[in-house]
Design an enzyme around this catalytic site. Structure first.
Site, PDB file in Angstrom:
ATOM      1  N   ASN A 167      30.565  80.537  53.756  1.00 23.50           N
ATOM      2  CA  ASN A 167      29.137  80.384  53.506  1.00 23.50           C
ATOM      3  C   ASN A 167      28.533  79.301  54.388  1.00 23.50           C
ATOM      4  OD1 ASN A 167      27.091  80.039  50.455  1.00 23.50           O
ATOM      5  ND2 ASN A 167      26.508  80.149  52.572  1.00 23.50           N
ATOM      6  N   THR A 168      28.894  78.033  54.122  1.00 28.62           N
ATOM      7  CA  THR A 168      28.235  76.922  54.796  1.00 28.62           C
ATOM      8  C   THR A 168      28.297  77.029  56.313  1.00 28.62           C
ATOM      9  OG1 THR A 168      28.687  75.440  52.937  1.00 28.62           O
ATOM     10  CG2 THR A 168      28.223  74.414  55.059  1.00 28.62           C
ATOM     11  N   ALA A 222      36.441  78.440  50.684  1.00 29.80           N
ATOM     12  CA  ALA A 222      35.921  77.075  50.759  1.00 29.80           C
ATOM     13  C   ALA A 222      36.568  76.268  51.874  1.00 29.80           C
ATOM     14  CB  ALA A 222      36.068  76.326  49.437  1.00 29.80           C
ATOM     15  N   GLY A 223      35.698  75.573  52.607  1.00 34.93           N
ATOM     16  CA  GLY A 223      36.136  74.612  53.613  1.00 34.93           C
ATOM     17  C   GLY A 223      36.341  75.164  55.005  1.00 34.93           C
ATOM     18  N   LYS A 263      32.860  86.237  40.549  1.00 30.09           N
ATOM     19  CA  LYS A 263      33.588  85.153  41.199  1.00 30.09           C
ATOM     20  C   LYS A 263      33.495  83.958  40.269  1.00 30.09           C
ATOM     21  CE  LYS A 263      33.932  81.970  44.964  1.00 30.09           C
ATOM     22  NZ  LYS A 263      33.157  81.127  45.890  1.00 30.09           N
ATOM     23  N   GLY A 309      32.099  73.335  51.441  1.00 31.79           N
ATOM     24  CA  GLY A 309      31.120  72.812  52.379  1.00 31.79           C
ATOM     25  C   GLY A 309      31.627  71.731  53.304  1.00 31.79           C
TER      26      GLY A 309
END
Length: 267
Positions: free
Chosen positions: A216-217, A194-195, A107, A168
């Site tokens: 993830n976050t 992301a986001g 990645k 994040g």
């Protein structure tokens, strides 16, 4: 009478078949044990690991032992180059991972600005071109730029991974209009990365036609990471089924669901 659901989960990246469309990152979890439990609950098959957090030396560093908590027989380990400031650093990290025995998948992340963590399009393209030449399966993280996405596909990347909003931030699909163009023009899987802060964000991405999402976050900082991972799993499955089933088009005017003409005056 029951009806078979669409074949919503099976898909391929670089000729390899997967069934879960939810990719999971491994940062920010309170412990490696919490991370492992969340991976199990998510049903994921692809797990990203920041190479700067992994012990590739074989010295069993207790502060960088994340790889010991991820079963490579169960998950595809997807090394990521997070922290690389330019193409040279990213390529070096990918080579290091391969020499340590990790898969020749990467990645690709290059975001030199520590405040917003937005990907550098020029350095990402240069690194992707080099890594593709060296035989890596490259999954590049990019801004939601349809032109860059097309150029990366043209040089042989296995996917494109445009952001929904900054890493994040948990703000969801702020780049929806650009994502729609990328998905429309795509010749490789589009993974929104992301986001995404809520399961509804992931469902919306899949409803648009994205092949998958990476989260993830939102999982790692949840009060119950395993339960949140399960929620994202369900949302991704629902979003894909909705996309394949054919979403009703948005209408400008109201449309009656039951006809009103005739029967009131039938007598």
């Amino acid at each position: 009478m029951s009806f078979p659901l669409p074949q919503s989960q099976s898909w391929t990246i670089a000729g390899r078949t997967f069934h879960s469309r939810l990719l999971v990152g491994t940062g920010k979890f309170a412990s490696n044990q919490a991370m492992a439990a969340a991976l199990e609950a998510s049903g994921t098959e692809i797990v990203t690991v920041a190479l700067r957090r992994a012990d590739l030396s074989g010295k069993e560093d207790p502060f960088a032992d994340i790889l010991t908590h991820i079963d490579p027989k169960k998950y595809l380990l997807l090394p990521n180059t997070s922290g690389a400031m330019n193409a040279e650093e990213a390529v070096r990290l990918a080579r290091l991972a391969a020499s340590a025995g990790l898969p020749m998948w990467v990645k690709l992340e290059i975001h030199p600005d520590p405040r917003y963590l937005l990907p550098d399009p020029v350095e990402t393209f240069l690194a992707a071109r080099q890594l593709v030449k060296e035989g890596f399966t490259v999954l590049p993280y990019i801004n939601a730029d349809p032109v860059l996405a097309k150029r990366l596909q043209d040089i042989g990347t296995a996917t494109v991974m445009p952001l929904g909003s900054p890493i994040g931030s948990n703000r969801g699909l702020e780049t929806r209009a650009q994502l729609e163009i990328i998905i429309e023009q795509a010749t490789v899987p589009v993974i929104v990365d992301a986001g995404l802060g809520a399961p509804s964000h992931a469902a919306a991405a899949l409803e648009m036609g994205a092949a998958g999402v990476l989260v993830n976050t939102a999982l790692a900082i949840a009060r119950d990471p395993s339960a949140m991972s399960h929620a994202f799993r369900i949302a991704v499955e629902a979003g894909r089924i909705a996309y394949e089933s054919g979403l009703a088009p948005a209408e400008r005017q109201a449309t009656a669901t039951s006809p009103l003409t005739g029967f009131l005056h039938a007598a």
